[in-house]
Design a protein around this motif. Structure first.
Motif, short mmCIF file in Angstrom:
data_model
loop_
_atom_site.label_atom_id
_atom_site.label_comp_id
_atom_site.label_asym_id
_atom_site.label_seq_id
_atom_site.Cartn_x
_atom_site.Cartn_y
_atom_site.Cartn_z
N SER A 11 0.81 -1.21 0.00
CA SER A 11 0.00 0.00 0.00
C SER A 11 0.85 1.27 0.00
O SER A 11 1.78 1.40 0.81
CB SER A 11 -0.93 0.01 1.22
N LYS A 12 0.52 2.19 -0.90
CA LYS A 12 1.23 3.46 -1.01
C LYS A 12 0.23 4.60 -1.18
O LYS A 12 -0.91 4.39 -1.57
CB LYS A 12 2.19 3.44 -2.21
N SER A 13 0.70 5.82 -0.90
CA SER A 13 -0.15 6.99 -1.09
C SER A 13 -0.26 7.31 -2.57
O SER A 13 0.46 6.73 -3.40
CB SER A 13 0.45 8.19 -0.36
N SER A 42 -3.33 5.12 1.87
CA SER A 42 -2.43 4.17 1.22
C SER A 42 -3.11 2.86 0.89
O SER A 42 -3.64 2.18 1.77
CB SER A 42 -1.22 3.91 2.13
#
Length: 368
Positions: free
Chosen positions: A47-49, A355
């Motif tokens: 998970s990333k922004s 995220s």
């Protein structure tokens, strides 16, 4: 449909199908990308922004998904289902976000109960254990010092911790959760001004009738005027609410000594300060829905709506020219897919942002 039209339709479908089959067989993708149909995708399950997703896709030699045709989205969804990726899609800090949203609902419920009790027993003096009245004013005092002089025991006014915010209200002692700090005092008038100390009070459900409580003048207000606007949920420790055409301030957590009291000023003031207060759980189902970020689009400042964004770097609406970006999420729940917009949730997520896993795309290298 006539025989001639039917024959033409079959002829076109045959050509399109043939071309599509040829493209699928000869698509060549970069290392790290998978051939899905006639496209090249890379799936990131960490998970990333939104900003990190765009940066990672760029460094990989592509961009986020080009939302140019629905067939592409269908192929992506089919591929994720066949590869068993759906149940690997996790929202970062999901449990913490669910908890913080539950806390919002608890505060709102307590506020509603308090307001109902206030309306029923407004003539009775509230218990000072959970209600902090103004300090009594001396017989003789400088009028401009009135607001400061109303500061109750256990609190003090000093320079705010927020840059350029002037003075702020601070605690000397520990303050219990759900302590009502009193009523916000100021001049009442019908004309809206530019004062940052002004609260709007709607007098009817349609919000057609209203008046303002303006604490701009220290001579005509109380100490609550010094409570500044919070920038995130970790700073916010005071909840402001309207009850019986009055504005009350109430603590939302246990507040330790030497802590500045900060509240949320409301949407309009927040926008002026560049702050958006929006919880992801107010729009997204964090309990039983899976999310993956496909793309993004910028806000059209003039029309205040979303424009179609092809999001390759040659596009005139590229991120380089737009500070505000909206993510495009694909959500999966109970066998059904749905595209959803990802708003700015940094008030609750922190500067790292919301995220989730994401997909990158690049144009095929060649088709022989």
């Amino acid at each position: 449909m006539t025989q001639q039209s039917s024959a033409l339709y079959i002829f076109i479908v045959t050509i399109v199908t043939s071309v599509f089959t040829i493209n699928v067989a000869n698509v060549k993708c970069k290392a790290g990308f998978e051939n899905v149909g006639q496209w090249c995708f890379s799936f990131y399950l960490v998970s990333k922004s939104l900003s990190d997703s765009i940066e990672i896709c760029t460094k990989a030699g592509g961009n986020m998904v080009l939302m140019d045709e629905y067939r592409k989205i269908e192929m992506l969804r089919k591929h994720m289902k066949e590869k068993g990726l759906i149940h690997k899609l996790t929202v970062k800090n999901r449990e913490a976000l669910i908890k913080s949203y539950q806390e919002i609902r608890e505060v709102t419920t307590y506020q509603e109960n308090y307001c109902n009790t206030y309306k029923t027993n407004r003539l009775f003096k509230p218990a000072e254990e959970f209600y902090i009245p103004n300090a009594k004013l001396p017989i003789n005092f400088n009028g401009n010092g009135r607001a400061r002089l109303t500061t109750p025991s256990g609190f003090f006014i000093a320079k705010s911790s927020i840059p350029s915010a002037g003075y702020g209200a601070w605690t000397k002692t520990r303050v219990r959760k759900y302590t009502v700090l009193g009523e916000y005092e100021g001049e009442e008038h019908k004309i809206e001004g530019n004062s940052p100390y002004s609260w709007v009070i709607y007098e009817d459900k349609k919000k057609e009738k209203r008046h303002f409580i303006d604490a701009f003048s220290p001579a005509k207000s109380n100490w609550l005027r010094y409570i500044n606007c919070a920038r995130n949920v970790w700073e916010e420790n005071v909840y402001s609410f309207v009850c019986d055409n009055l504005v009350f301030y109430m603590t939302t957590k246990e507040v330790e000594p030497n802590t500045e009291l900060l509240t949320w000023y409301g949407r309009n003031d927040g926008l002026m300060l560049g702050i958006t207060k929006l919880h992801p759980a107010s729009e997204l189902d964090l309990n039983s829905t899976f999310y993956i970020r496909l793309s993004y689009m910028p806000q059209d400042f003039k029309k205040n709506d979303l424009k179609y964004h092809q999001n390759w770097f040659s596009n005139k609406h590229d991120i380089k020219d737009n500070k505000i970006q909206y993510g495009i999420l694909d959500s999966y729940h109970d066998g059904a897919w749905k595209i959803q917009r990802e708003n700015n949730y940094t008030y609750y997520t922190g500067e790292d942002g919301f995220s989730v896993p994401f997909v990158c795309e690049h144009q095929p290298l060649d088709v022989k």
